[in-house]
Design an enzyme around this catalytic site. Structure first.
Site, short mmCIF file in Angstrom:
data_model
loop_
_atom_site.label_atom_id
_atom_site.label_comp_id
_atom_site.label_asym_id
_atom_site.label_seq_id
_atom_site.Cartn_x
_atom_site.Cartn_y
_atom_site.Cartn_z
N HIS A 1 0.84 -1.21 0.00
CA HIS A 1 0.00 0.00 0.00
C HIS A 1 0.88 1.26 0.00
CE1 HIS A 1 -2.97 -2.68 2.40
NE2 HIS A 1 -3.47 -2.56 1.20
N LYS B 1 -17.54 -6.60 7.18
CA LYS B 1 -16.29 -7.30 7.44
C LYS B 1 -15.96 -7.22 8.93
CE LYS B 1 -13.78 -7.00 3.06
NZ LYS B 1 -12.56 -6.50 2.42
N ARG C 1 -2.22 -6.23 -8.31
CA ARG C 1 -1.12 -7.16 -8.10
C ARG C 1 -1.08 -8.21 -9.20
NH1 ARG C 1 -2.89 -7.89 -2.02
NH2 ARG C 1 -4.78 -7.51 -3.19
N SER D 1 -2.66 -7.73 3.10
CA SER D 1 -2.93 -7.58 4.53
C SER D 1 -3.34 -8.92 5.12
CB SER D 1 -4.06 -6.57 4.76
OG SER D 1 -3.70 -5.31 4.28
P1 ADP Z 1 -9.57 -4.04 -0.27
O1 ADP Z 1 -9.87 -2.59 -0.39
O2 ADP Z 1 -9.88 -4.82 -1.51
O3 ADP Z 1 -10.04 -4.68 1.00
P2 ADP Z 1 -6.84 -3.51 0.60
O4 ADP Z 1 -7.23 -2.55 1.63
O5 ADP Z 1 -5.94 -4.61 1.07
O6 ADP Z 1 -7.97 -4.17 -0.24
O7 ADP Z 1 -6.07 -2.75 -0.56
C1 ADP Z 1 -6.42 -1.50 -1.08
C2 ADP Z 1 -5.84 -1.36 -2.46
O8 ADP Z 1 -4.44 -1.62 -2.44
C3 ADP Z 1 -6.40 -2.33 -3.50
O9 ADP Z 1 -6.47 -1.65 -4.72
C4 ADP Z 1 -5.38 -3.43 -3.56
O10 ADP Z 1 -5.39 -4.09 -4.82
C5 ADP Z 1 -4.11 -2.63 -3.36
N1 ADP Z 1 -3.01 -3.44 -2.83
C6 ADP Z 1 -3.03 -4.26 -1.77
N2 ADP Z 1 -1.84 -4.85 -1.58
C7 ADP Z 1 -1.02 -4.40 -2.57
C8 ADP Z 1 0.32 -4.65 -2.97
N3 ADP Z 1 1.08 -5.53 -2.31
N4 ADP Z 1 0.81 -3.99 -4.04
C9 ADP Z 1 0.03 -3.12 -4.72
N5 ADP Z 1 -1.25 -2.86 -4.42
C10 ADP Z 1 -1.79 -3.48 -3.37
#
Ligand code: ADP
Length: 162
Positions: free
Chosen positions: A17, A41, A90, A129
């Site tokens: 992130h 969630k 990803r 995460s």
């Molecule tokens: P969500 O909103 O789907 O629950 P997250 O909070 O984990 O997912 O992630 C928020 C955003 O960051 C999403 O667009 C996700 O694809 C992206 N993201 C998560 N991990 C990574 C990573 N390792 N590299 C690049 N982008 C990521």
């Protein structure tokens, strides 16, 4: 001023992130990282905890602001007058879900809210995460995935004696 919203669960924020946030902050005048309060969630961290961790880990990026929202992303985007969403990609598995969300948001906003994708830096392509939380639950090393203050916060959720 060109602003963009980077929405997500951030439960908790990872180096993946942070990489997207830093790169977006170099493209926009302002990036608003916004924690989704999703009542469906059961997160490990409260919205307040997630916001605090994001504030701490992005404090050197002066054009990054941390916020939170609930409800529809397009309504939030309209309410703060920012029509650009950033999402990280990803792998192909992210793509289908993200494409559907991006198209839904365009329809719901009558084409006024658009999504911009940044592809992950290769070294973080495996990071999520949920993966970090799974490793932490078994007391494995998560220092490759999250900054030290986030690591400490996770360790407190999974004390060794548990
Ligand atoms: P969500 O909103 O789907 O629950 P997250 O909070 O984990 O997912 O992630 C928020 C955003 O960051 C999403 O667009 C996700 O694809 C992206 N993201 C998560 N991990 C990574 C990573 N390792 N590299 C690049 N982008 C990521």
């Amino acid at each position: 001023m060109k602003s963009a919203i980077y929405p997500g669960s951030f439960d908790p924020v990872t180096y993946g992130h942070l990489d997207i946030i830093k790169r977006a902050s170099e493209m926009f005048d302002e990036v608003i990282v916004s924690v989704l309060d999703n009542k469906k969630k059961t997160p490990l961290f409260s919205v307040e905890e997630r916001v605090k961790m994001l504030e701490e880990t992005t404090k050197d990026l002066t054009n990054v602001k941390i916020d939170s929202f609930s409800g529809l992303l397009v309504d939030y985007a309209h309410s703060i007058h920012v029509p650009i969403i950033i999402r990280g990609l990803r792998a192909i598995t992210d793509f289908e879900y993200e494409l559907q969300n991006a198209q839904t948001n365009r329809v719901l906003s009558n084409g006024t809210v658009d999504t911009l994708f940044l592809t992950t830096s290769l070294e973080y392509a495996y990071l999520s995460s949920s993966g970090v939380k799974e490793i932490a639950a078994f007391h494995g090393d998560i220092s490759h995935g999250v900054p030290p203050l986030v690591e400490q916060a996770i360790l407190q959720k999974f004390p060794k004696e548990s």
